[in-house]
Design an enzyme around this catalytic site. Sequence first.
Site, mmCIF file in Angstrom:
data_model
loop_
_atom_site.group_PDB
_atom_site.id
_atom_site.type_symbol
_atom_site.label_atom_id
_atom_site.label_comp_id
_atom_site.label_asym_id
_atom_site.label_seq_id
_atom_site.Cartn_x
_atom_site.Cartn_y
_atom_site.Cartn_z
ATOM 1 N N LYS A 131 19.428 -10.479 -55.450
ATOM 2 C CA LYS A 131 18.731 -9.543 -54.558
ATOM 3 C C LYS A 131 19.133 -8.126 -54.956
ATOM 4 O O LYS A 131 20.205 -7.936 -55.540
ATOM 5 C CB LYS A 131 19.137 -9.806 -53.105
ATOM 6 N N ASP A 171 10.330 -6.760 -51.171
ATOM 7 C CA ASP A 171 10.964 -7.099 -49.889
ATOM 8 C C ASP A 171 10.640 -5.912 -48.978
ATOM 9 O O ASP A 171 9.672 -5.186 -49.249
ATOM 10 C CB ASP A 171 12.482 -7.307 -50.064
#
Length: 450
Positions: A131, A171
């Site tokens: 991430k 995201d």
Amino acid sequence: MTHAAAKAHIEAVAETARTRSHNEPEFLQAMDEVLDTLVPALVEHPEFIEAGILERLIEPERQIIFRVPWLDDQNRVQVNRGFRVQFNSALGPFKGGLRFHSSVNLSVIKFLGFEQIFKNALTRQRIGGGKGGSDFDPHGKSDAEVMRFCQSFMTELYRHIDDQTDVPAGDIGVGAREIGYLFGQYRRLTGRHESGVLTGKGKVWGGAEVRTEATGYGAVFFAQEMLNRTGEDIDGRRAVVSGSGNVAIYAIEKITQLGGVPVTASDSSGYVVDEQGIDIGLLKQVKEVERARISEYAARKPNARFVANGSVWDVPAELAFPCATQNELTVQGARALLDSGVRIVAEGANMPTTPEAVVMLQQSGVLFAPGKAANSGGVATSALEMSQNAARDRWDFEQSETRLRAIMRDVHDSTYEASERFGRPGDYVLGANTAGFVTVAEAMLDQGVI
Ligand code: NDP
């Protein structure tokens, strides 16, 4: 291996992490949530303890923190912080989104990267977990500022990614516009049109059909699988949805298509209630096209109302889809949902429900779908995008949605089966954590101590 010995091992590993990462509350919350459920899996697999799987699993393979300087429209220098945490690549290249939001720090990125390991394993798409992101906030920035920021961000990130190593996606705060600017700069720096290095691309230059819709649609498909198992359905039921970004919009769209009535949407300024069911066309116009505040929806829709201060969970419904951000559904919200007779809570966002609220909902007999399983449709479709890029192929919308639906059914079934196998049928939190964990742990075991 006894239950007590497995528990003691987990506690020792967690204690080390608490000392080493004491200033990372979100990461520790995500870690505890997983570790707490792994006792039965370790009892069945003592070899994981001998191989130090947990000790290695909670430590990222690599974490990169970098300066992102850029010029705003007044030609002033701005500096943000960039992150990429490459958590675990036992199953495949690191895979996970980039978040641009003022709240981003190492703890947030580590929590998201850790969750991503198990989520990606559940999809069976051969992708590892990672991430990244930045504390840059795209709200209120001009397109030119967002472009300059993205170009600067990629000027460091490009050294650490490629289609076999690490494949970022979107995201919070990173949608099609940002992916476009990031890809453009990657292409300029490397001189390669390497489609598979990012997912969520524009459709004319390598993006997959249904990737935009996948997370929201997938969460609703997962909820539908849970309900079908008990002979119930979404059709005719009221739903509350939080958020009005990518995940929320397409959750609302799919609920409507399946005959449900989504009555809310929200953003950080408040929420709207539309008893007739959210008008998806208007919602997309306000949020996707105009990037306006959610109050604008109520301003244009007769009979819809905007609530500035309050909790979206106070709106009565049988289905609840938290689709905004972490820790947005607390005990107070859970109590309100229970009072209104909620039947299912399916997490579109990552870790939106606090641990205490999860326990309360589960103990009250609510069907609870954790994000690791319920929102895995997004990353699964990203993996399908990677496959299409590698094969220079392109699937149509129908074919892609059929694949997504099949993947969500498979994620549901393997999660439910793991909950049965490890002693708590219907506990989807335990099921998702253990099914994901066992897959990753087996791969790590095979590959030696690295
Ligand atoms: P977007 O940026 O498109 O939308 C986020 C939404 O949540 C916006 O409505 C935003 O409101 C709201 N929000 C964000 N932070 C807060 C906050 N602190 N308080 C209140 N509202 C907030 O993001 P996504 O829809 O892509 O992501 C939503 C969630 O889903 C995140 O948890 C993400 O990690 C998760 N997720 C996303 C996937 C994807 O494919 N996009 C895949 C899997 C999970 P505002 O504009 O006012 O900030």
